[in-house]
Design a protein around this motif. Structure first.
Motif, PDB file in Angstrom:
ATOM      1  N   CYS A 276       0.903  -1.230  -0.233  1.00 34.63           N
ATOM      2  CA  CYS A 276      -0.089  -0.373  -0.238  1.00 34.63           C
ATOM      3  C   CYS A 276       0.903   1.452  -0.214  1.00 34.63           C
ATOM      4  N   HIS A 277       1.722   1.498   1.052  1.00 33.75           N
ATOM      5  CA  HIS A 277       2.675   2.227   0.404  1.00 33.75           C
ATOM      6  C   HIS A 277       3.817   2.648  -0.929  1.00 33.75           C
ATOM      7  N   ASP A 278       3.871   3.653  -1.477  1.00 33.71           N
ATOM      8  CA  ASP A 278       5.714   3.381  -1.545  1.00 33.71           C
ATOM      9  C   ASP A 278       6.411   3.903  -1.428  1.00 33.71           C
ATOM     10  N   ALA A 279       8.385   4.118  -1.475  1.00 33.02           N
ATOM     11  CA  ALA A 279       9.049   3.956  -0.747  1.00 33.02           C
ATOM     12  C   ALA A 279       9.786   5.695  -0.296  1.00 33.02           C
ATOM     13  N   SER A 280       8.634   6.335  -1.506  1.00 33.74           N
ATOM     14  CA  SER A 280       8.901   8.241  -1.448  1.00 33.74           C
ATOM     15  C   SER A 280       7.511   8.648  -0.118  1.00 33.74           C
ATOM     16  N   SER A 281       7.025   7.827   0.260  1.00 35.63           N
ATOM     17  CA  SER A 281       5.197   8.028   0.685  1.00 35.63           C
ATOM     18  C   SER A 281       6.041   8.325   2.441  1.00 35.63           C
ATOM     19  N   ALA A 282       4.680   9.086   3.654  1.00 35.41           N
ATOM     20  CA  ALA A 282       5.215   9.023   4.870  1.00 35.41           C
ATOM     21  C   ALA A 282       5.572   6.785   5.303  1.00 35.41           C
ATOM     22  N   GLY A 283       4.606   6.111   4.939  1.00 40.67           N
ATOM     23  CA  GLY A 283       4.205   4.877   5.268  1.00 40.67           C
ATOM     24  C   GLY A 283       5.413   4.142   4.614  1.00 40.67           C
ATOM     25  N   SER A 285       7.969   5.632   3.934  1.00 43.32           N
ATOM     26  CA  SER A 285       9.873   6.173   4.470  1.00 43.32           C
ATOM     27  C   SER A 285       9.909   5.204   6.032  1.00 43.32           C
ATOM     28  N   ALA A 286       8.399   4.978   6.417  1.00 47.20           N
ATOM     29  CA  ALA A 286       8.894   5.014   8.194  1.00 47.20           C
ATOM     30  C   ALA A 286       8.666   3.328   7.937  1.00 47.20           C
ATOM     31  N   ALA A 287       8.740   2.364   7.216  1.00 47.64           N
ATOM     32  CA  ALA A 287       8.871   0.874   7.375  1.00 47.64           C
ATOM     33  C   ALA A 287      10.475   0.683   7.013  1.00 47.64           C
ATOM     34  N   VAL A 288      10.403   2.064   6.735  1.00 48.56           N
ATOM     35  CA  VAL A 288      12.180   1.576   6.262  1.00 48.56           C
ATOM     36  C   VAL A 288      13.216   1.903   7.468  1.00 48.56           C
ATOM     37  N   GLU A 289      11.984   3.169   7.871  1.00 48.15           N
ATOM     38  CA  GLU A 289      13.449   3.964   8.697  1.00 48.15           C
ATOM     39  C   GLU A 289      12.983   2.329  10.395  1.00 48.15           C
ATOM     40  N   ILE A 290      11.727   2.287  10.403  1.00 44.56           N
ATOM     41  CA  ILE A 290      11.803   1.035  11.882  1.00 44.56           C
ATOM     42  C   ILE A 290      12.928  -0.318  11.083  1.00 44.56           C
ATOM     43  N   ALA A 291      12.705  -1.168  10.079  1.00 43.30           N
ATOM     44  CA  ALA A 291      13.540  -1.296   9.877  1.00 43.30           C
ATOM     45  C   ALA A 291      15.053  -1.708   9.975  1.00 43.30           C
ATOM     46  N   GLY A 292      14.970  -0.329   9.744  1.00 41.41           N
ATOM     47  CA  GLY A 292      16.468   0.260  10.356  1.00 41.41           C
ATOM     48  C   GLY A 292      16.971  -0.086  11.766  1.00 41.41           C
ATOM     49  N   LEU A 293      16.229   0.510  12.736  1.00 39.31           N
ATOM     50  CA  LEU A 293      16.170   0.389  13.851  1.00 39.31           C
ATOM     51  C   LEU A 293      16.575  -0.934  14.837  1.00 39.31           C
ATOM     52  N   ILE A 294      15.282  -1.394  14.578  1.00 39.07           N
ATOM     53  CA  ILE A 294      15.098  -3.446  14.695  1.00 39.07           C
ATOM     54  C   ILE A 294      16.719  -4.100  14.583  1.00 39.07           C
ATOM     55  N   SER A 295      16.722  -3.985  12.494  1.00 42.32           N
ATOM     56  CA  SER A 295      18.214  -4.326  12.666  1.00 42.32           C
ATOM     57  C   SER A 295      19.387  -4.212  13.488  1.00 42.32           C
ATOM     58  N   GLN A 343       3.784   4.171  14.257  1.00 38.88           N
ATOM     59  CA  GLN A 343       5.150   5.279  14.210  1.00 38.88           C
ATOM     60  C   GLN A 343       6.237   5.403  14.368  1.00 38.88           C
ATOM     61  N   VAL A 344       7.545   5.927  14.069  1.00 39.00           N
ATOM     62  CA  VAL A 344       8.729   5.341  14.040  1.00 39.00           C
ATOM     63  C   VAL A 344       9.209   5.732  15.464  1.00 39.00           C
ATOM     64  N   ALA A 345       8.254   6.901  16.323  1.00 38.21           N
ATOM     65  CA  ALA A 345       8.766   7.534  17.575  1.00 38.21           C
ATOM     66  C   ALA A 345       8.887   6.491  18.635  1.00 38.21           C
ATOM     67  N   ALA A 346       7.543   5.753  18.595  1.00 35.77           N
ATOM     68  CA  ALA A 346       6.902   4.360  19.036  1.00 35.77           C
ATOM     69  C   ALA A 346       7.885   3.792  19.003  1.00 35.77           C
ATOM     70  N   VAL A 347       8.867   3.144  17.820  1.00 40.47           N
ATOM     71  CA  VAL A 347      10.026   2.167  18.154  1.00 40.47           C
ATOM     72  C   VAL A 347      11.140   2.364  18.114  1.00 40.47           C
ATOM     73  N   LYS A 348      10.931   3.867  18.224  1.00 41.38           N
ATOM     74  CA  LYS A 348      13.090   4.355  18.713  1.00 41.38           C
ATOM     75  C   LYS A 348      13.121   4.126  20.063  1.00 41.38           C
ATOM     76  N   LYS A 349      11.836   4.391  21.025  1.00 44.13           N
ATOM     77  CA  LYS A 349      12.250   4.283  22.669  1.00 44.13           C
ATOM     78  C   LYS A 349      12.955   3.005  22.934  1.00 44.13           C
ATOM     79  N   PRO A 350      12.038   1.822  22.978  1.00 47.19           N
ATOM     80  CA  PRO A 350      12.362   0.471  22.870  1.00 47.19           C
ATOM     81  C   PRO A 350      13.398   0.217  21.851  1.00 47.19           C
TER      82      PRO A 350
END
Ligand code: HEC
Ligand code: HEC
Ligand code: HEC
Ligand code: HEC
Ligand code: HEC
Ligand code: HEC
Ligand code: HEC
Ligand code: HEC
Ligand code: HEC
Length: 413
Positions: A276-283, A285-295, A343-350
């Motif tokens: 549903c979200h292409d890479a340039s959309s808010a969703g 880029s959030a997906a990519v950022e969240i993946a980066g945080l977790i990995s 939300q990126v912030a919610a993942v960033k905290k833990p």
């Protein structure tokens, strides 16, 4: 006296007599099977007889009389008549109470609201009735591991129809549910003995269309995964998915073939978010950022794990740091759960908490290894000095042995 005793014997034998069982045990095939199986049936054990379901008179040998309509014998039981036959007792609270207090008496009421019940009422005999799930003539307690509704056996019981393409031929349903369920995390957990994992009826209800706690089967995940449900229901997807009419958890996890989740769902080829979200959309880029945080956290934890393991294997005391490491792993679990706020912030905290702990345990491991090295150097120095002292001692003894003592010289002469 003698005649009254004979009369008593006659009455007793008449009460105990079961011509249905006797005669049917001596017949063949489908006529014999019920009589053979019945000894394991919970109804036989509770004292019921063939006549309690079929009617007739079991005290007489003559089949004409035993199976006469006048004695209430109904003969063949039509499939459409089965639910009412069972419910004659199972909807009778007073009767059931005598045998098993607290047993539910709403099976027929629930069944009547299910797709099975509605279609049977409309004359479709290919749907499940009571005996397709519970069997007949060898009905067992539902907690009996041999019962076809026992959690480990239930998927197979439903699959007897739902995985059989010829049985389902006239219906607009696919026949993949059993195979997909068998490939899921839920069957994996259940088959390993975790009876809290769902089987078909946990999600679809035992008798009704849906389990009692929820209004639709799609909402059932939250009854067990409550924390995830809470996060999801506050996320932007809750209202977005509701207005799209696509379901909730199942959009990303599917319903039957639920796989072990990983960051592959977030980013990269085949990621669910990219549906549903292409890479340039808010969703996107959030997906990519969240993946980066977790990995990132996962990699940091693997590194500190390795350092701590090396330290422990070389005999260093790091149990305190290993406890902290477990806390850090807990942060990773929290981050994976927090994904559901989307939300990126919610993942960033833990994740940040995890990074801090991982850095701490990494330092602890490194300083343990440094201490080990210092100790090794110390040990080396000590070893070398002992070796030097021993060499000196040896040389001194050698030089003493090489010089013959004064006394020997004089005796030799
Ligand atoms: C002396 C032998 C005999 C006795 C006693 C007897 N049966 Fe039968 N039963 C048969 C035979 C033979 C058939 C198959 C022929 C038929 O349908 O009449 C049969 C058929 C049946 C059927 C299947 C009917 C159908 O239409 O498919 C049921 C149910 C049944 N018996 C139940 C009972 C019950 C309950 C009793 C005791 C009240 C009983 N039988 C007593 C011999 C017996
Ligand atoms: C709890 C209720 C119950 C009891 C007790 C019970 N039956 Fe049945 N019986 C049924 C039902 C329901 C069917 C219809 C099965 C079907 O449609 O496949 C049936 C079918 C049968 C049939 C027809 C089998 C066939 O394949 O055509 C026979 C014969 C029979 N029963 C005999 C007996 C005998 C003999 C006993 C006692 C030993 C007995 N039943 C006890 C519920 C019962
Ligand atoms: C689609 C399969 C299915 C059908 C149809 C079905 N049952 Fe059940 N039944 C189950 C399952 C699953 C359980 C629960 C097993 C457990 O608790 O582990 C159950 C439980 C029961 C129990 C134990 C008490 C309870 O309610 O938990 C009774 C009694 C019972 N069923 C009777 C019936 C009767 C009577 C009918 C027909 C009106 C019927 N069942 C139809 C699957 C079915
Ligand atoms: C004559 C009354 C009667 C009829 C008819 C009857 N039952 Fe029962 N059934 C009972 C009673 C009473 C019990 C409880 C027995 C016990 O727990 O000792 C019971 C127990 C059960 C159980 C076990 C529930 C548990 O606690 O695990 C199941 C399943 C069941 N019946 C299904 C059926 C089905 C299916 C039919 C129809 C084919 C049926 N019963 C017809 C009276 C009846
Ligand atoms: C005797 C065969 C049979 C058994 C056993 C059976 N089913 Fe069914 N089931 C059917 C048929 C046939 C339909 C009707 C399909 C249709 O709607 O045309 C159906 C419909 C359904 C539906 C509704 C699907 C829809 O969206 O229309 C669900 C859900 C379902 N079954 C679940 C189960 C579960 C869970 C079990 C085991 C506890 C089970 N069934 C056991 C034959 C069976
Ligand atoms: C973790 C929960 C869960 C489990 C376990 C589960 N289902 Fe489902 N099932 C669902 C959901 C959600 C749907 C979608 C239907 C809806 O949205 O109402 C569904 C749909 C179905 C349908 C309708 C047709 C389809 O494929 O969409 C059938 C039939 C069905 N399931 C049978 C089964 C059978 C048989 C089993 C066991 C082998 C099973 N289910 C196990 C949750 C589950
Ligand atoms: C009856 C309780 C129950 C229901 C209902 C249920 N689950 Fe589960 N689920 C479990 C259990 C137990 C496990 C295995 C233990 C674990 O890993 O948490 C599990 C595991 C999972 C996992 C894998 C978790 C991991 O870390 O490996 C996912 C994903 C999942 N469930 C999603 C769902 C979805 C989506 C639904 C609804 C369609 C659902 N569950 C319905 C109890 C349930
Ligand atoms: C928009 C997509 C999406 C939706 C909707 C969604 N999830 Fe997830 N879920 C994910 C992703 C992505 C992960 C994997 C995170 C990771 O492992 O990096 C995940 C992981 C999980 C896990 C494993 C958590 C762990 O401890 O490792 C469970 C269980 C789970 N989801 C259940 C649910 C339930 C229940 C719902 C509905 C309330 C739901 N999910 C809704 C995308 C989704
Ligand atoms: C079924 C389609 C669908 C899937 C799959 C999906 N989303 Fe969304 N997402 C939406 C919709 C619709 C919105 C509402 C906002 C909008 O209109 O863009 C949304 C909103 C968001 C937002 C809020 C930012 C914004 O655009 O308003 C984030 C962040 C987000 N999604 C992340 C994700 C992540 C991460 C995944 C994968 C785990 C995912 N989404 C999977 C449809 C989807």
């Amino acid at each position: 006296m003698k005649t009254s005793f004979a009369l008593l014997l006659f009455v007793l034998s008449a009460i105990a007599k079961d011509s249905c069982l006797e005669c049917h045990s001596a017949l063949d095939g489908n006529l014999k099977t019920p009589a053979v199986r019945f000894k394991n049936d919970i109804h036989a054990r509770a004292g019921f007889q063939c006549t309690d379901c079929h009617g007739g008179d079991r005290t007489v040998d003559d089949p004409e009389q035993a199976m006469s309509k006048a004695k209430g014998f109904a003969g063949h039981v039509a499939r459409t008549a089965i639910p009412k036959l069972c419910a004659r007792c199972h909807s009778d609270a007073a009767l059931i109470n005598k045998f098993k207090p607290q047993q539910r008496v709403d099976q027929l009421a629930q069944y009547s609201t299910s797709v099975h019940g509605k279609r049977l009422a409309a004359g479709d005999e290919s749907v499940a009735t009571c005996i397709d799930c519970h069997s007949v003539h060898d009905i067992r307690a539902v907690k009996d591991a041999l019962s076809p509704v026992y959690p480990l056996r239930l998927p197979e019981t439903c699959g007897r129809c739902h995985a059989d393409a010829s049985h389902m031929a006239g219906h607009k349903l696919d026949t993949t549910q059993l195979a997909q369920y068998r490939a899921s995390v839920h069957w994996d957990a259940l088959s390993k003995g975790d009876l809290s994992a769902p089987t078909c009826a946990s999600c679809h209800g035992n008798h009704g269309a849906t389990p009692p706690q929820v209004t639709s089967v799609a909402a059932v995940c939250g009854t067990c995964h409550a924390l995830l449900e809470q996060l999801y229901s506050k996320s932007p997807h809750q209202s977005a998915f509701a207005s799209m009419g696509v379901g909730s958890c199942t959009v990303c996890h599917s319903n039957h073939e639920i796989k072990k989740p990983s960051i592959k769902m977030l980013a990269g080829e085949g990621a669910v978010c990219s549906q549903c979200h292409d890479a340039s959309s808010a969703g996107g880029s959030a997906a990519v950022e969240i993946a980066g945080l977790i990995s990132g956290l996962s990699t940091a934890l693997d590194k500190s794990d390795l350092t701590l393991t090396r330290a422990r294997n070389s005999g260093m005391e790091v149990s305190e740091a290993q406890l902290r490491q477990m806390e850090a792993r807990e942060s990773l679990v929290k981050a994976r759960v927090a994904v559901h706020a989307f939300q990126v912030a919610a993942v960033k905290k833990p994740v940040n908490e995890g990074f801090a702990l991982a850095a701490e345990t990494q330092r602890a491991g490194e300083s343990a290894l440094k201490e080990r090295d210092t100790r090794r150097v110390g040990l080396g120095v000590a070893l070398v000095s002992i070796l030097l002292a021993m060499t000196g001692l040896w040389l001194a003894i050698r030089s003493l042995e090489a010089k013959p003592p004064e006394s020997e010289k004089s005796i030799g002469r």
